[in-house]
Design an enzyme around this catalytic site. Structure first.
Site, mmCIF file in Angstrom:
data_model
loop_
_atom_site.group_PDB
_atom_site.id
_atom_site.type_symbol
_atom_site.label_atom_id
_atom_site.label_comp_id
_atom_site.label_asym_id
_atom_site.label_seq_id
_atom_site.Cartn_x
_atom_site.Cartn_y
_atom_site.Cartn_z
ATOM 1 N N LEU A 107 76.855 31.864 42.856
ATOM 2 C CA LEU A 107 77.104 31.407 44.153
ATOM 3 C C LEU A 107 76.406 32.544 45.055
ATOM 4 O O LEU A 107 76.082 33.884 44.884
ATOM 5 C CB LEU A 107 78.626 31.489 44.549
ATOM 6 C CG LEU A 107 79.436 30.773 43.864
ATOM 7 C CD1 LEU A 107 81.224 30.840 44.135
ATOM 8 C CD2 LEU A 107 79.054 29.049 44.188
ATOM 9 N N ASP A 108 75.853 32.011 46.326
ATOM 10 C CA ASP A 108 75.308 32.825 47.172
ATOM 11 C C ASP A 108 76.300 34.126 47.693
ATOM 12 O O ASP A 108 77.575 33.837 47.747
ATOM 13 C CB ASP A 108 74.692 32.342 48.480
ATOM 14 C CG ASP A 108 73.728 31.268 48.208
ATOM 15 O OD1 ASP A 108 73.090 31.336 46.928
ATOM 16 O OD2 ASP A 108 73.659 30.261 48.740
ATOM 17 N N LYS A 109 75.588 35.259 48.153
ATOM 18 C CA LYS A 109 76.340 36.298 48.667
ATOM 19 C C LYS A 109 77.518 35.725 49.433
ATOM 20 O O LYS A 109 78.670 36.366 49.540
ATOM 21 C CB LYS A 109 75.655 37.386 49.199
ATOM 22 C CG LYS A 109 76.465 38.802 49.537
ATOM 23 C CD LYS A 109 75.331 39.749 50.318
ATOM 24 C CE LYS A 109 76.293 40.811 50.649
ATOM 25 N NZ LYS A 109 75.187 41.826 51.511
ATOM 26 N N HIS A 189 70.116 27.683 46.425
ATOM 27 C CA HIS A 189 70.319 27.453 47.775
ATOM 28 C C HIS A 189 70.584 25.872 47.943
ATOM 29 O O HIS A 189 70.407 25.384 48.998
ATOM 30 C CB HIS A 189 69.549 27.988 48.905
ATOM 31 C CG HIS A 189 69.556 29.446 49.256
ATOM 32 N ND1 HIS A 189 70.626 30.267 48.882
ATOM 33 C CD2 HIS A 189 68.820 30.421 49.564
ATOM 34 C CE1 HIS A 189 70.382 31.586 49.363
ATOM 35 N NE2 HIS A 189 69.124 31.793 49.770
ATOM 36 N N LYS A 192 72.854 24.272 50.601
ATOM 37 C CA LYS A 192 72.442 24.761 52.062
ATOM 38 C C LYS A 192 71.170 24.031 52.254
ATOM 39 O O LYS A 192 71.056 23.566 53.578
ATOM 40 C CB LYS A 192 72.046 26.326 52.346
ATOM 41 C CG LYS A 192 73.437 27.189 51.854
ATOM 42 C CD LYS A 192 73.326 28.634 52.144
ATOM 43 C CE LYS A 192 74.422 29.371 51.974
ATOM 44 N NZ LYS A 192 74.114 30.675 51.630
#
Ligand code: URA
Length: 239
Positions: A107-109, A189, A192
């Protein structure tokens, strides 16, 4: 057939509750029972799937593979090591930290929500691989109002600006600037980029499910607990 056997001190130390040298000391002083009998040697061979180990009367988890569910907060990296920034492993307690866990996918930051951690590489692969058909579900808040055109474009399979072809995905309108996205793949990503390609850049992202396993409301952000057996099955069974 013959079950493979392993050293008692190895099996015990895999549980993360004590170091190998502490375990040897405990064995020498008779504090470890194997199937009810005091162990007398750290080297004795045991079948980890068949024995019951008690240390000072407490059961020791002898499972080779461990599976944890984390409610990841924003602001930490889903990697096992970083020289400067906090990782999800920094959120674990002392025992969990000794299990050799790694995050299943990333998971992204700035993404929050459901993250699996395991030391089972095969399971991790099966969860991540699009061929397994394990859906990942996200709630996104975007800049803009997602609409039926976006729903259609997601269902047909988006082609991003850089030429990346996305598998067909589900976009559900949940009101205003929020939507629910279901994807079978997890490229860099991914969500997104999919929403950005529709002119709806993501402001906030939370993962709420992996297959039939949902984010547990009772799990505080930043905490992690072991999965129950039936929850592990739910990953691959969404009914
Ligand atoms: N898709 C993203 O863009 N980010 C995540 O963290 C997960 C899926």
């Amino acid at each position: 057939g013959m079950r493979p056997t392993e050293r008692l001190d190895k099996v015990h130390s895999d549980a993360g509750v004590a170091s190998r040298s502490e375990i040897r000391k405990m064995i020498r002083s008779g504090r470890i029972l194997v199937d009810g009998v005091p162990a007398n040697s750290p080297e004795s061979r045991i079948d980890r799937d068949a024995v019951r180990i008690l240390a000072d009367g407490k059961p020791v988890n002898t499972s080779r593979f461990r599976y944890c569910l984390m409610n990841k907060p924003a602001g930490v990296l889903s990697v096992t090591e970083d020289r400067k920034q906090d990782t999800v492993l920094d959120l674990l307690d002392e025992t969990q930290r000794k299990l050799g866990l790694f995050p299943v996918g990333r998971l992204d930051k700035d993404t929050r929500g459901l993250l699996l951690l395991t030391n089972d590489g095969d399971l991790a692969h099966r969860v991540i691989s699009p061929a397994s058909g394990v859906a990942k579900i996200y709630i996104a808040e975007v800049d803009g109002i997602p609409d039926e055109e976006d729903v259609k474009a997601f269902a047909e399979g988006l082609v991003l600006k850089d030429g990346l072809h996305c598998l067909p995905a589900k976009l559900e309108l949940t009101g205003g600037n929020s939507c629910r996205v279901t994807v079978m793949e997890g490229k860099y990503h991914q969500v997104k980029r999919m929403l950005a390609s529709r002119g709806k850049p993501v402001l906030q992202l939370q993962r709420t499910a992996i297959g039939g396993l949902r984010l547990d409301d009772s799990l505080r952000e930043g905490t992690c607990r072991e999965l129950k057996e039936e929850e592990l099955c739910k990953i691959f069974n969404s009914k």
